[in-house]
Scaffold this motif. Structure first.
Motif, PDB file in Angstrom:
ATOM      1  N   ALA A 162      38.020  -3.414   8.135  1.00 63.08           N
ATOM      2  CA  ALA A 162      37.619  -3.880   6.722  1.00 63.08           C
ATOM      3  C   ALA A 162      38.492  -5.159   6.341  1.00 63.08           C
ATOM      4  O   ALA A 162      37.867  -6.089   5.776  1.00 63.08           O
ATOM      5  CB  ALA A 162      37.887  -2.790   5.602  1.00 63.08           C
TER       6      ALA A 162
ATOM      7  N   ALA B 250      36.682  -9.007   5.621  1.00 60.03           N
ATOM      8  CA  ALA B 250      36.820  -9.637   4.292  1.00 60.03           C
ATOM      9  C   ALA B 250      37.316 -11.126   4.365  1.00 60.03           C
ATOM     10  O   ALA B 250      37.223 -12.017   3.956  1.00 60.03           O
ATOM     11  CB  ALA B 250      37.551  -8.830   3.240  1.00 60.03           C
TER      12      ALA B 250
ATOM     13  N   ASP C 122      35.121 -13.445   6.037  1.00 58.48           N
ATOM     14  CA  ASP C 122      34.093 -14.017   4.824  1.00 58.48           C
ATOM     15  C   ASP C 122      34.719 -15.042   3.935  1.00 58.48           C
ATOM     16  O   ASP C 122      34.192 -16.100   3.536  1.00 58.48           O
ATOM     17  CB  ASP C 122      33.525 -12.843   3.978  1.00 58.48           C
ATOM     18  CG  ASP C 122      32.662 -11.884   4.740  1.00 58.48           C
ATOM     19  OD1 ASP C 122      32.231 -12.320   5.804  1.00 58.48           O
ATOM     20  OD2 ASP C 122      32.607 -10.629   4.377  1.00 58.48           O
ATOM     21  N   ARG C 123      36.041 -14.756   3.825  1.00 62.74           N
ATOM     22  CA  ARG C 123      36.826 -15.771   2.519  1.00 62.74           C
ATOM     23  C   ARG C 123      37.023 -17.167   3.293  1.00 62.74           C
ATOM     24  O   ARG C 123      37.002 -18.207   2.866  1.00 62.74           O
ATOM     25  CB  ARG C 123      37.760 -15.191   2.063  1.00 62.74           C
ATOM     26  CG  ARG C 123      38.557 -16.001   0.953  1.00 62.74           C
ATOM     27  CD  ARG C 123      37.674 -16.395  -0.130  1.00 62.74           C
ATOM     28  NE  ARG C 123      38.532 -17.063  -1.135  1.00 62.74           N
ATOM     29  CZ  ARG C 123      38.759 -18.329  -1.059  1.00 62.74           C
ATOM     30  NH1 ARG C 123      38.348 -18.921  -0.164  1.00 62.74           N
ATOM     31  NH2 ARG C 123      39.775 -19.256  -1.834  1.00 62.74           N
TER      32      ARG C 123
ATOM     33  N   HIS D 161      27.991 -19.060   2.185  1.00 61.36           N
ATOM     34  CA  HIS D 161      29.547 -18.956   1.608  1.00 61.36           C
ATOM     35  C   HIS D 161      29.648 -19.518   0.255  1.00 61.36           C
ATOM     36  O   HIS D 161      28.594 -20.200  -0.321  1.00 61.36           O
ATOM     37  CB  HIS D 161      30.743 -19.618   2.514  1.00 61.36           C
ATOM     38  CG  HIS D 161      30.851 -18.743   3.758  1.00 61.36           C
ATOM     39  ND1 HIS D 161      31.371 -17.702   4.039  1.00 61.36           N
ATOM     40  CD2 HIS D 161      30.381 -19.411   5.016  1.00 61.36           C
ATOM     41  CE1 HIS D 161      31.086 -17.530   5.540  1.00 61.36           C
ATOM     42  NE2 HIS D 161      30.700 -18.565   6.009  1.00 61.36           N
TER      43      HIS D 161
ATOM     44  N   ALA E  11      30.754 -10.604  -4.402  1.00 61.96           N
ATOM     45  CA  ALA E  11      32.046 -10.330  -3.868  1.00 61.96           C
ATOM     46  C   ALA E  11      32.307  -8.844  -3.409  1.00 61.96           C
ATOM     47  O   ALA E  11      33.270  -8.543  -2.549  1.00 61.96           O
ATOM     48  CB  ALA E  11      33.067 -10.963  -4.875  1.00 61.96           C
ATOM     49  N   PHE E  12      31.442  -8.048  -4.019  1.00 57.57           N
ATOM     50  CA  PHE E  12      31.747  -6.691  -3.841  1.00 57.57           C
ATOM     51  C   PHE E  12      30.494  -5.682  -3.211  1.00 57.57           C
ATOM     52  O   PHE E  12      29.590  -6.075  -3.573  1.00 57.57           O
ATOM     53  CB  PHE E  12      32.399  -6.097  -5.198  1.00 57.57           C
ATOM     54  CG  PHE E  12      33.542  -6.709  -5.854  1.00 57.57           C
ATOM     55  CD1 PHE E  12      33.534  -7.781  -6.756  1.00 57.57           C
ATOM     56  CD2 PHE E  12      34.906  -6.579  -5.064  1.00 57.57           C
ATOM     57  CE1 PHE E  12      34.618  -8.299  -7.173  1.00 57.57           C
ATOM     58  CE2 PHE E  12      35.979  -7.149  -5.595  1.00 57.57           C
ATOM     59  CZ  PHE E  12      35.885  -7.888  -6.648  1.00 57.57           C
TER      60      PHE E  12
ATOM     61  N   ILE F 119      28.981 -11.879   2.470  1.00 54.46           N
ATOM     62  CA  ILE F 119      29.831 -10.596   2.352  1.00 54.46           C
ATOM     63  C   ILE F 119      29.303  -9.692   3.716  1.00 54.46           C
ATOM     64  O   ILE F 119      29.829  -8.607   3.814  1.00 54.46           O
ATOM     65  CB  ILE F 119      29.609  -9.942   1.073  1.00 54.46           C
ATOM     66  CG1 ILE F 119      28.130  -9.160   0.915  1.00 54.46           C
ATOM     67  CG2 ILE F 119      30.224 -10.429  -0.138  1.00 54.46           C
ATOM     68  CD1 ILE F 119      28.075  -8.142   0.037  1.00 54.46           C
TER      69      ILE F 119
ATOM     70  N   LEU G  51      32.657  -8.502   5.353  1.00 59.30           N
ATOM     71  CA  LEU G  51      33.325  -7.256   4.645  1.00 59.30           C
ATOM     72  C   LEU G  51      32.334  -5.960   4.846  1.00 59.30           C
ATOM     73  O   LEU G  51      32.917  -4.878   5.105  1.00 59.30           O
ATOM     74  CB  LEU G  51      33.394  -7.657   3.464  1.00 59.30           C
ATOM     75  CG  LEU G  51      33.887  -6.628   2.433  1.00 59.30           C
ATOM     76  CD1 LEU G  51      35.054  -5.836   2.793  1.00 59.30           C
ATOM     77  CD2 LEU G  51      33.917  -6.889   0.844  1.00 59.30           C
TER      78      LEU G  51
ATOM     79  N   ALA H  54      33.675  -2.922   6.661  1.00 55.56           N
ATOM     80  CA  ALA H  54      33.677  -1.529   5.839  1.00 55.56           C
ATOM     81  C   ALA H  54      33.161  -0.293   6.279  1.00 55.56           C
ATOM     82  O   ALA H  54      33.592   0.873   6.383  1.00 55.56           O
ATOM     83  CB  ALA H  54      33.550  -1.821   4.542  1.00 55.56           C
TER      84      ALA H  54
END
Length: 427
Positions: free
Chosen positions: A86, A90, A93-94, A228, A234-235, A363, A366, A370
């Motif tokens: 996880a 993330a 991705d960032r 991106h 984001a979630f 995302i 992530l 996850a």
């Protein structure tokens, strides 16, 4: 407002990039090199993750460890992989998947080298946990890279080929332990496991495409997953996304049971029926090989037929799993174990690949990470639950019947995810 996710049946949201032009997908020799490089990295990942299991006897003697202490060190690596999946998904991705991929490869190489120098249980526990964090980050990053850079017709095949590297790593760990450790000691196992990732890191730097690749383009008729920079994506639990996320996680958690019950208990159950340890080990090896082949075959079928291959594989896996429970100790155990691995391990690998299709590219790392973290929690729970059942007097047949039921439930839950309507909009 823009949609953030679709069902698996619909695929990830699509939009044109950059004034109607998007980067061309990797193909030809570049595709072979990319998949091959990531496969090698995953093989080394699998070897480092399982290395301690193959040298357990000599490590326990050298460091004066109890069985409980040694078990805690193995468990620390598993917990680390759950966190790393996880976390690094993330981060990738960032900050970019290429650079994060190189980071985790260098980290688990250095972690293996550091493990070769530990002197007590505390140092071993800490190093296996930290190395596990890096090891857990590789697969979600690799999967997101492949899904974002390969043409749709070959994406799932490529991802499942790379997933098969974990089984290859287990077999490589067995080979290295049997050929190196008797001559140079258990620490040499981790020196080999540490140097190899450092050697391939420059290769990965050359063959993995950058996150903002310039050059050849294709027209806007070809549409690509979201790129991106989408702050509203984001979630995994915003707006209408959370039901799909929870259903996918549930399927991955339950799907881990028929796989990791066999990984944890099959050799012991076979040996308890009077077979030699070599015969017991062969059963698990064939189970793993069957799973690697099954994942690749399932990926190819899914590239052509989509999520519809899930339920047939779940049903076939349930039948093979139940049959395995009834055949343990017999002459056909290894053959049936290979068939069970083909379907249940192949199905779990395919579900992990399909998760990435449900989310936008922004995302995707992530999302995959996850779901793999949740699967790892199931992987840690399954052998413990199986042990409890066996302690209460339940035999191998009952255990594998329950695993068969879990496999069917996992497939059905995943089919529910595939049928869920497209999420509404991000708030």
């Amino acid at each position: 407002m823009t949609s953030t996710v679709r069902s698996l049946a619909a695929g990830a949201p699509l939009e044109p990039r950059g004034g109607g032009l998007v980067p061309a997908p990797v193909h030809g020799v570049g595709l072979v090199l990319l998949v091959g490089g990531l496969l090698i990295a995953q093989i080394l990942d699998g070897m480092d993750l399982n290395a301690l299991s193959f040298v357990g006897g000599v490590v326990r003697k050298d460091l004066v460890l109890t069985r409980a202490m040694f078990g805690a060190c193995i468990g620390a690596a598993s917990l680390g992989t759950a966190a790393g999946a996880a976390l690094f998904g993330a981060i990738a991705d960032r900050f970019g998947r290429r650079r994060t991929l190189l980071l985790v490869v260098l980290m688990f190489g250095c972690g293996a080298l550091a493990t070769s120098q530990v002197q007590n249980v505390t140092e071993l526990l800490v190093m296996r946990c930290l190395t596990g964090v890096a090891l857990g980050g590789l697969l979600p990053i690799s999967s997101a890279l492949l899904l974002g850079n390969i043409a749709a017709a070959a994406r799932l095949t490529a991802v499942t080929i790379v997933c098969a590297g974990s089984a290859g790593g287990t077999m490589l760990a067995g080979f290295v332990s049997s050929s190196v450790v008797p001559h140079f000691g258990w620490r040499a196992m981790f020196i080999v496991g540490g140097l190899a990732p450092l050697v391939i890191a420059p290769l990965l730097f050359l063959i993995v495409p950058s996150d903002r690749k310039a050059g050849s383009v294709i027209g806007s008729a070809e549409r690509a997953p979201m790129g991106h920079g989408r702050s509203d994506d984001a979630f995994l639990f915003r707006g209408g996304v959370w039901p799909l996320t929870l259903v996918l996680w549930t399927a991955m958690f339950i799907g881990a049971f028929p796989v990791f019950v066999s990984v944890g208990w099959l050799p012991s159950l076979v040996a308890a029926k009077g077979a030699s340890m070599a015969q017991a080990a062969v059963s698990l090896s064939v189970f793993s090989i069957g799973g690697a082949v099954g994942g690749i075959v399932a990926g190819g079928l899914a590239d052509r037929f989509g999520y519809r291959v899930i339920l047939p594989m779940a049903l076939a896996g349930a039948m093979a799993t139940a049959l395995l429970g009834m055949s343990i100790g017999g002459s056909s155990t290894a053959l049936i174990a290979g068939g069970a691995g083909f379907f249940v391990v192949g199905l779990l690998n395919l579900m992990g690949a399909l998760v990435g299709r449900a989310y936008p590219d922004a995302i995707r790392g992530l999302a995959i990470g996850a779901s793999l973290a949740v699967m790892r929690i199931g992987a840690a729970t399954a052998p413990w639950a199986a042990g409890k059942l066996l302690d209460l007097g339940g035999g191998a047949r009952l255990l594998y019947i329950l695993c068969a039921v879990a496999g069917i439930v996992s497939g059905l839950v995943f089919m529910i995810a595939a049928r869920l309507p497209r999420a509404d909009t991000a708030p």
